[in-house]
Design a protein around this motif. Structure first.
Motif, PDB file in Angstrom:
ATOM      1  N   ASP A   6     -28.976 -78.747 -30.392  1.00  0.00           N
ATOM      2  CA  ASP A   6     -29.429 -77.934 -31.520  1.00  0.00           C
ATOM      3  C   ASP A   6     -28.668 -76.613 -31.631  1.00  0.00           C
ATOM      4  O   ASP A   6     -29.210 -75.609 -32.118  1.00  0.00           O
ATOM      5  CB  ASP A   6     -30.936 -77.654 -31.415  1.00  0.00           C
ATOM      6  N   ASP A   7     -27.421 -76.574 -31.221  1.00  0.00           N
ATOM      7  CA  ASP A   7     -26.615 -75.362 -31.232  1.00  0.00           C
ATOM      8  C   ASP A   7     -25.945 -75.195 -32.601  1.00  0.00           C
ATOM      9  O   ASP A   7     -24.975 -75.880 -32.921  1.00  0.00           O
ATOM     10  CB  ASP A   7     -25.555 -75.443 -30.130  1.00  0.00           C
ATOM     11  N   GLN A   8     -26.476 -74.283 -33.418  1.00  0.00           N
ATOM     12  CA  GLN A   8     -25.914 -74.077 -34.744  1.00  0.00           C
ATOM     13  C   GLN A   8     -24.462 -73.607 -34.693  1.00  0.00           C
ATOM     14  O   GLN A   8     -23.660 -73.941 -35.573  1.00  0.00           O
ATOM     15  CB  GLN A   8     -26.751 -73.054 -35.516  1.00  0.00           C
ATOM     16  N   GLU A   9     -24.116 -72.838 -33.673  1.00  0.00           N
ATOM     17  CA  GLU A   9     -22.744 -72.330 -33.573  1.00  0.00           C
ATOM     18  C   GLU A   9     -21.757 -73.467 -33.343  1.00  0.00           C
ATOM     19  O   GLU A   9     -20.597 -73.368 -33.737  1.00  0.00           O
ATOM     20  CB  GLU A   9     -22.649 -71.292 -32.452  1.00  0.00           C
ATOM     21  N   ALA A  10     -22.202 -74.535 -32.709  1.00  0.00           N
ATOM     22  CA  ALA A  10     -21.341 -75.705 -32.538  1.00  0.00           C
ATOM     23  C   ALA A  10     -21.300 -76.537 -33.808  1.00  0.00           C
ATOM     24  O   ALA A  10     -20.288 -77.189 -34.113  1.00  0.00           O
ATOM     25  CB  ALA A  10     -21.845 -76.559 -31.366  1.00  0.00           C
ATOM     26  N   LEU A  11     -22.406 -76.522 -34.577  1.00  0.00           N
ATOM     27  CA  LEU A  11     -22.477 -77.323 -35.799  1.00  0.00           C
ATOM     28  C   LEU A  11     -21.633 -76.745 -36.926  1.00  0.00           C
ATOM     29  O   LEU A  11     -21.080 -77.488 -37.732  1.00  0.00           O
ATOM     30  CB  LEU A  11     -23.931 -77.434 -36.254  1.00  0.00           C
ATOM     31  N   LEU A  12     -21.514 -75.424 -36.992  1.00  0.00           N
ATOM     32  CA  LEU A  12     -20.790 -74.796 -38.092  1.00  0.00           C
ATOM     33  C   LEU A  12     -19.332 -75.255 -38.190  1.00  0.00           C
ATOM     34  O   LEU A  12     -18.902 -75.723 -39.253  1.00  0.00           O
ATOM     35  CB  LEU A  12     -20.879 -73.273 -37.979  1.00  0.00           C
ATOM     36  N   PRO A  13     -18.529 -75.159 -37.120  1.00  0.00           N
ATOM     37  CA  PRO A  13     -17.143 -75.632 -37.236  1.00  0.00           C
ATOM     38  C   PRO A  13     -17.061 -77.141 -37.421  1.00  0.00           C
ATOM     39  O   PRO A  13     -16.112 -77.649 -38.046  1.00  0.00           O
ATOM     40  CB  PRO A  13     -16.506 -75.203 -35.898  1.00  0.00           C
ATOM     41  N   LEU A  14     -18.051 -77.856 -36.907  1.00  0.00           N
ATOM     42  CA  LEU A  14     -18.074 -79.308 -37.073  1.00  0.00           C
ATOM     43  C   LEU A  14     -18.233 -79.667 -38.552  1.00  0.00           C
ATOM     44  O   LEU A  14     -17.502 -80.494 -39.096  1.00  0.00           O
ATOM     45  CB  LEU A  14     -19.221 -79.900 -36.245  1.00  0.00           C
ATOM     46  N   LEU A  15     -19.180 -79.019 -39.218  1.00  0.00           N
ATOM     47  CA  LEU A  15     -19.389 -79.272 -40.638  1.00  0.00           C
ATOM     48  C   LEU A  15     -18.226 -78.758 -41.482  1.00  0.00           C
ATOM     49  O   LEU A  15     -17.873 -79.363 -42.499  1.00  0.00           O
ATOM     50  CB  LEU A  15     -20.685 -78.608 -41.099  1.00  0.00           C
ATOM     51  N   ALA A  16     -17.639 -77.664 -41.073  1.00  0.00           N
ATOM     52  CA  ALA A  16     -16.544 -77.077 -41.838  1.00  0.00           C
ATOM     53  C   ALA A  16     -15.348 -78.016 -41.929  1.00  0.00           C
ATOM     54  O   ALA A  16     -14.572 -77.956 -42.890  1.00  0.00           O
ATOM     55  CB  ALA A  16     -16.124 -75.749 -41.216  1.00  0.00           C
ATOM     56  N   ARG A  17     -15.203 -78.887 -40.940  1.00  0.00           N
ATOM     57  CA  ARG A  17     -14.077 -79.821 -40.924  1.00  0.00           C
ATOM     58  C   ARG A  17     -14.453 -81.203 -41.477  1.00  0.00           C
ATOM     59  O   ARG A  17     -13.670 -82.131 -41.372  1.00  0.00           O
ATOM     60  CB  ARG A  17     -13.564 -79.987 -39.485  1.00  0.00           C
ATOM     61  N   THR A  18     -15.638 -81.322 -42.059  1.00  0.00           N
ATOM     62  CA  THR A  18     -16.137 -82.627 -42.478  1.00  0.00           C
ATOM     63  C   THR A  18     -16.054 -82.817 -43.990  1.00  0.00           C
ATOM     64  O   THR A  18     -16.517 -81.968 -44.755  1.00  0.00           O
ATOM     65  CB  THR A  18     -17.606 -82.805 -42.032  1.00  0.00           C
ATOM     66  N   SER A  19     -15.475 -83.930 -44.404  1.00  0.00           N
ATOM     67  CA  SER A  19     -15.391 -84.280 -45.827  1.00  0.00           C
ATOM     68  C   SER A  19     -16.398 -85.354 -46.215  1.00  0.00           C
ATOM     69  O   SER A  19     -16.748 -85.475 -47.387  1.00  0.00           O
ATOM     70  CB  SER A  19     -13.974 -84.773 -46.175  1.00  0.00           C
ATOM     71  N   ALA A  20     -16.823 -86.146 -45.231  1.00  0.00           N
ATOM     72  CA  ALA A  20     -17.800 -87.212 -45.496  1.00  0.00           C
ATOM     73  C   ALA A  20     -18.674 -87.398 -44.271  1.00  0.00           C
ATOM     74  O   ALA A  20     -18.210 -87.282 -43.133  1.00  0.00           O
ATOM     75  CB  ALA A  20     -17.097 -88.517 -45.847  1.00  0.00           C
ATOM     76  N   VAL A  21     -19.957 -87.697 -44.511  1.00  0.00           N
ATOM     77  CA  VAL A  21     -20.901 -87.948 -43.429  1.00  0.00           C
ATOM     78  C   VAL A  21     -21.370 -89.389 -43.522  1.00  0.00           C
ATOM     79  O   VAL A  21     -21.832 -89.839 -44.572  1.00  0.00           O
ATOM     80  CB  VAL A  21     -22.105 -86.997 -43.481  1.00  0.00           C
ATOM     81  N   LEU A  22     -21.245 -90.103 -42.408  1.00  0.00           N
ATOM     82  CA  LEU A  22     -21.664 -91.497 -42.311  1.00  0.00           C
ATOM     83  C   LEU A  22     -22.947 -91.537 -41.497  1.00  0.00           C
ATOM     84  O   LEU A  22     -22.938 -91.212 -40.312  1.00  0.00           O
ATOM     85  CB  LEU A  22     -20.581 -92.341 -41.630  1.00  0.00           C
ATOM     86  N   PHE A  23     -24.042 -91.895 -42.135  1.00  0.00           N
ATOM     87  CA  PHE A  23     -25.341 -91.900 -41.468  1.00  0.00           C
ATOM     88  C   PHE A  23     -25.705 -93.294 -40.972  1.00  0.00           C
ATOM     89  O   PHE A  23     -25.668 -94.265 -41.742  1.00  0.00           O
ATOM     90  CB  PHE A  23     -26.450 -91.456 -42.427  1.00  0.00           C
ATOM     91  N   ASP A  24     -26.083 -93.389 -39.699  1.00  0.00           N
ATOM     92  CA  ASP A  24     -26.817 -94.564 -39.264  1.00  0.00           C
ATOM     93  C   ASP A  24     -28.142 -94.521 -40.014  1.00  0.00           C
ATOM     94  O   ASP A  24     -28.603 -93.437 -40.403  1.00  0.00           O
ATOM     95  CB  ASP A  24     -27.031 -94.519 -37.754  1.00  0.00           C
ATOM     96  N   PHE A  25     -28.774 -95.682 -40.223  1.00  0.00           N
ATOM     97  CA  PHE A  25     -29.941 -95.724 -41.109  1.00  0.00           C
ATOM     98  C   PHE A  25     -31.271 -95.569 -40.392  1.00  0.00           C
ATOM     99  O   PHE A  25     -31.980 -94.580 -40.567  1.00  0.00           O
ATOM    100  CB  PHE A  25     -29.924 -97.031 -41.905  1.00  0.00           C
ATOM    101  N   ASP A  26     -31.614 -96.549 -39.556  1.00  0.00           N
ATOM    102  CA  ASP A  26     -32.913 -96.559 -38.892  1.00  0.00           C
ATOM    103  C   ASP A  26     -32.926 -95.514 -37.785  1.00  0.00           C
ATOM    104  O   ASP A  26     -32.350 -95.715 -36.709  1.00  0.00           O
ATOM    105  CB  ASP A  26     -33.201 -97.942 -38.323  1.00  0.00           C
ATOM    106  N   GLY A  27     -33.534 -94.378 -38.053  1.00  0.00           N
ATOM    107  CA  GLY A  27     -33.538 -93.243 -37.125  1.00  0.00           C
ATOM    108  C   GLY A  27     -33.146 -91.990 -37.881  1.00  0.00           C
ATOM    109  O   GLY A  27     -34.016 -91.231 -38.334  1.00  0.00           O
ATOM    110  N   PRO A  28     -31.860 -91.738 -38.082  1.00  0.00           N
ATOM    111  CA  PRO A  28     -31.429 -90.511 -38.749  1.00  0.00           C
ATOM    112  C   PRO A  28     -31.868 -90.392 -40.205  1.00  0.00           C
ATOM    113  O   PRO A  28     -32.051 -89.287 -40.705  1.00  0.00           O
ATOM    114  CB  PRO A  28     -29.902 -90.587 -38.643  1.00  0.00           C
ATOM    115  N   VAL A  29     -32.019 -91.527 -40.908  1.00  0.00           N
ATOM    116  CA  VAL A  29     -32.440 -91.477 -42.311  1.00  0.00           C
ATOM    117  C   VAL A  29     -33.919 -91.791 -42.466  1.00  0.00           C
ATOM    118  O   VAL A  29     -34.619 -91.157 -43.249  1.00  0.00           O
ATOM    119  CB  VAL A  29     -31.594 -92.436 -43.180  1.00  0.00           C
ATOM    120  N   CYS A  30     -34.413 -92.761 -41.724  1.00  0.00           N
ATOM    121  CA  CYS A  30     -35.813 -93.147 -41.871  1.00  0.00           C
ATOM    122  C   CYS A  30     -36.318 -93.879 -40.630  1.00  0.00           C
ATOM    123  O   CYS A  30     -35.542 -94.221 -39.737  1.00  0.00           O
ATOM    124  CB  CYS A  30     -36.000 -94.063 -43.086  1.00  0.00           C
ATOM    125  N   ARG A  31     -37.623 -94.106 -40.632  1.00  0.00           N
ATOM    126  CA  ARG A  31     -38.226 -94.987 -39.649  1.00  0.00           C
ATOM    127  C   ARG A  31     -38.537 -96.284 -40.372  1.00  0.00           C
ATOM    128  O   ARG A  31     -39.367 -96.314 -41.282  1.00  0.00           O
ATOM    129  CB  ARG A  31     -39.511 -94.377 -39.080  1.00  0.00           C
TER     130      ARG A  31
END
Length: 265
Positions: A6-31
């Motif tokens: 849950d480290d936002q400081e690690a997430l910021l540069p990660l998102l900054a370099r991201t053009s597309a997000v690929l989500f696994d479904f059962d879990g990250p999107v829904c139960r």
């Protein structure tokens, strides 16, 4: 949890370099399933045992309808190679398994519940210009039905689910991830896969994407970190916050740039 969870400081540069997000479904999107699927797995195993005889240990010991598909396919391939070419094993257990699991997924999709904060996260990622797709071991029909029921369909431009013809292509095989990358036309290193299983991480690494672990299990979180996850979160909350901060930073930078006065020469 470890300090990197849950480290936002690690997430910021990660998102900054991201053009597309690929989500696994059962879990990250829904139960998807609210109850155990052991009964479905038993039905699949009974059908396989009646057709093939004694089950391989990894089939016999699996009590999950979804997870039994891959070892069942491996067992079929083993029997196919070992038996007389004139007496090949019946493919009926594979067909029954896929049909049964897909039907159960579609039925469960009607009552699928959103992952907490996913409704906040998806619009924020799209405001950042990110393209969103789903890469899953679930059946595509079930995913589409669940998205419609949860009113999330407009957030995703494409769904890449399980190949109904070959369970060996389920993650950790990167097949669905590579299908998504071909659709997106974006370099793999500019894509981020969000998954709740180590198999998702394995698929991401094989396809060349970056990976964000999503899990409340401390042991699994440490395993993801050990195996090279770019970051790990225990919920979508820190990702929502990081996406908001990144958007504000970009807006501020654009504002400053717009107010800049050209230097006279």
């Amino acid at each position: 949890m470890t300090d990197t969870i849950d480290d936002q400081e690690a997430l910021l540069p990660l998102l900054a370099r991201t053009s597309a997000v690929l989500f696994d479904f059962d879990g990250p999107v829904c139960r998807l399933f609210s109850e155990s699927t052991a009964g479905i797995a038993r039905s699949i195993k009974r059908t396989a045992e009646a057709a093939w005889g004694s089950l391989d240990p990894d089939v016999r010991d699996c009590d999950d309808s979804h997870h039994v598909l891959r070892p069942l396919r491996h067992m079929y391939e083993r029997l196919y190679e070992e038996q007389d070419p004139k007496r090949q094993p019946s493919c009926r257990p594979l067909e029954f398994a896929e049909k049964t699991v897909a039907a159960a997924e579609i039925s469960a999709a009607a009552d699928a519940t959103r992952a907490e904060h996913i409704g906040e996260l998806l619009p924020r990622l799209r405001k950042l210009g990110m393209r969103l797709v789903i890469v899953s071991n679930n059946a595509e029909g079930a995913i589409l039905r669940a998205l419609e029921g949860m009113r999330l369909t407009p957030q995703f431009e494409a769904v890449f689910g399980r190949d109904p013809q070959d369970a060996r292509l389920m993650k950790p095989n990167p097949h669905c991830v590579r299908r998504a990358l071909a659709h997106l036309g974006i370099p793999a290193h500019a894509c981020l896969l969000v998954g709740d299983q180590v198999t998702d991480l394995t698929a991401a690494r094989a396809a060349g994407t970056r990976f964000l672990g999503w899990t409340q299990d401390e042991i699994q979180a440490k395993e993801m970190e050990r195996d090279g996850s770019d970051a790990v979160v225990s919920s979508h909350r820190p990702l929502v916050a990081a996406a908001g901060r990144l958007f504000e930073a970009r807006q501020s930078a654009e504002s400053v740039s717009g107010r800049a006065v050209p230097t006279r020469t």
